[in-house]
Scaffold this motif. Structure first.
Motif, mmCIF file in Angstrom:
data_model
loop_
_atom_site.group_PDB
_atom_site.id
_atom_site.type_symbol
_atom_site.label_atom_id
_atom_site.label_comp_id
_atom_site.label_asym_id
_atom_site.label_seq_id
_atom_site.Cartn_x
_atom_site.Cartn_y
_atom_site.Cartn_z
ATOM 1 N N LEU A 124 0.827 -1.200 0.000
ATOM 2 C CA LEU A 124 0.000 0.000 0.000
ATOM 3 C C LEU A 124 0.862 1.251 0.000
ATOM 4 O O LEU A 124 0.652 2.175 -0.788
ATOM 5 N N ARG A 125 1.858 1.294 0.862
ATOM 6 C CA ARG A 125 2.735 2.465 0.909
ATOM 7 C C ARG A 125 3.521 2.612 -0.391
ATOM 8 O O ARG A 125 3.719 3.721 -0.883
ATOM 9 N N ASP A 126 3.957 1.475 -0.953
ATOM 10 C CA ASP A 126 4.704 1.540 -2.215
ATOM 11 C C ASP A 126 3.840 2.111 -3.336
ATOM 12 O O ASP A 126 4.314 2.899 -4.159
ATOM 13 N N SER A 127 2.559 1.716 -3.355
ATOM 14 C CA SER A 127 1.680 2.173 -4.431
ATOM 15 C C SER A 127 1.372 3.663 -4.329
ATOM 16 O O SER A 127 1.027 4.302 -5.323
ATOM 17 N N GLN A 128 1.495 4.221 -3.113
ATOM 18 C CA GLN A 128 1.217 5.641 -2.903
ATOM 19 C C GLN A 128 2.504 6.434 -2.655
ATOM 20 O O GLN A 128 2.460 7.552 -2.142
ATOM 21 N N GLU A 129 3.641 5.847 -3.010
ATOM 22 C CA GLU A 129 4.932 6.443 -2.679
ATOM 23 C C GLU A 129 5.070 7.878 -3.185
ATOM 24 O O GLU A 129 5.579 8.767 -2.474
ATOM 25 N N ALA A 130 4.630 8.121 -4.406
ATOM 26 C CA ALA A 130 4.793 9.465 -4.972
ATOM 27 C C ALA A 130 4.073 10.509 -4.132
ATOM 28 O O ALA A 130 4.615 11.597 -3.871
ATOM 29 N N ARG A 131 2.864 10.194 -3.700
ATOM 30 C CA ARG A 131 2.095 11.150 -2.899
ATOM 31 C C ARG A 131 2.649 11.252 -1.480
ATOM 32 O O ARG A 131 2.768 12.339 -0.920
ATOM 33 N N LEU A 132 2.973 10.111 -0.881
ATOM 34 C CA LEU A 132 3.470 10.117 0.488
ATOM 35 C C LEU A 132 4.827 10.811 0.590
ATOM 36 O O LEU A 132 5.132 11.442 1.601
ATOM 37 N N SER A 133 5.628 10.709 -0.461
ATOM 38 C CA SER A 133 6.936 11.363 -0.430
ATOM 39 C C SER A 133 6.784 12.882 -0.424
ATOM 40 O O SER A 133 7.620 13.594 0.150
ATOM 41 N N VAL A 134 5.724 13.390 -1.061
ATOM 42 C CA VAL A 134 5.469 14.832 -1.031
ATOM 43 C C VAL A 134 5.178 15.271 0.401
ATOM 44 O O VAL A 134 5.681 16.298 0.878
ATOM 45 N N PHE A 135 4.366 14.478 1.097
ATOM 46 C CA PHE A 135 4.054 14.800 2.485
ATOM 47 C C PHE A 135 5.313 14.726 3.343
ATOM 48 O O PHE A 135 5.558 15.599 4.187
ATOM 49 N N ALA A 136 6.122 13.686 3.129
ATOM 50 C CA ALA A 136 7.355 13.532 3.904
ATOM 51 C C ALA A 136 8.293 14.715 3.677
ATOM 52 O O ALA A 136 8.918 15.224 4.628
ATOM 53 N N THR A 137 8.394 15.170 2.431
ATOM 54 C CA THR A 137 9.244 16.323 2.121
ATOM 55 C C THR A 137 8.716 17.587 2.792
ATOM 56 O O THR A 137 9.486 18.393 3.333
ATOM 57 N N TRP A 138 7.393 17.764 2.763
ATOM 58 C CA TRP A 138 6.772 18.925 3.414
ATOM 59 C C TRP A 138 7.077 18.908 4.910
ATOM 60 O O TRP A 138 7.459 19.939 5.488
ATOM 61 N N VAL A 139 6.929 17.759 5.531
ATOM 62 C CA VAL A 139 7.221 17.643 6.963
ATOM 63 C C VAL A 139 8.677 17.994 7.244
ATOM 64 O O VAL A 139 8.979 18.805 8.131
ATOM 65 N N GLN A 140 9.597 17.404 6.482
ATOM 66 C CA GLN A 140 11.019 17.638 6.730
ATOM 67 C C GLN A 140 11.386 19.098 6.537
ATOM 68 O O GLN A 140 12.186 19.660 7.301
ATOM 69 N N THR A 141 10.792 19.734 5.538
ATOM 70 C CA THR A 141 11.052 21.156 5.293
ATOM 71 C C THR A 141 10.688 21.993 6.514
ATOM 72 O O THR A 141 11.436 22.896 6.917
#
Length: 202
Positions: A124-141
């Motif tokens: 599930l996480r792999d299939s949504q990786e592109a979207r979840l990575s945007v959230f992860a980047t936003w958090v890290q920023t």
């Protein structure tokens, strides 16, 4: 897209739309192969051709709506400038999605979806990786800028989304004597959630 591919997409959409209607109207017990084929007007062979099984159809339906929810959340998040306004955007977008797509919200917050997600968590996480990575980047920023507390990403996700999921499930269940007001939740939750994730919650 070739005519054959187009027909295939139309057939898959008919099956997915019928499955969502049945789930919303009758719950999990109403979601059977026979019921889906009858409601969609699509043959049993086509259901198995496109999805392999009833579980495959259910998983595709959940993925379809999860993708739509995440896309709306990411779009709203990218239009914000600060962590605080980002939290507000997440809350309001999520609650608006639930109000506008109640049937899909019932599916996404069902026991069956929870069970399937537990079994297929990594896929599930792999299939949504592109979207979840945007959230992860936003958090890290915003962690780097000093706005968000430097907590592990899974904890930040839980602090932000946990209260939302709780409110949505109560609203969908209708278990409260007084109906839970999503407008009030949209007013109250952003600040409460912000205090739980802000580096300096003043």
């Amino acid at each position: 897209m070739s005519p054959k591919q187009h027909r295939g997409e139309v057939t898959a959409d008919l099956l997915l739309d019928a499955a969502l209607r049945l789930f919303a109207e009758q719950g999990e017990q109403g979601l059977t192969v026979n019921a889906v084929t009858k409601a969609s007007g699509v043959s049993l062979g086509s259901l198995y051709h496109h999805f392999g099984s009833l579980d495959g159809l259910f998983d595709a339906l959940a993925q379809r709506w999860l993708s739509r929810l995440l896309s709306e959340l990411i779009t709203a998040l990218q239009a914000t400038r600060t962590a605080r306004t980002g939290i507000r955007a997440i809350v309001r977008t999520h609650l608006t999605f639930v109000r506008e797509h109640r049937d899909a919200a019932l599916l996404l917050h069902s026991a069956r979806t929870d069970q399937r997600n537990m079994i297929q968590a990594r896929e599930l996480r792999d299939s949504q990786e592109a979207r979840l990575s945007v959230f992860a980047t936003w958090v890290q920023t915003h962690v780097d800028s000093g706005e968000l507390a430097p907590l592990p990403l899974p904890l930040l996700e839980t602090l932000v989304l946990g209260p939302l999921v709780g409110v949505v499930r109560r609203w969908l269940s209708g278990i409260d004597d007084v109906e839970l007001d999503l407008d009030e939740a949209a007013r109250v939750l952003p600040e409460r959630i912000w205090r739980s994730v802000a580096a300096d919650p003043k």
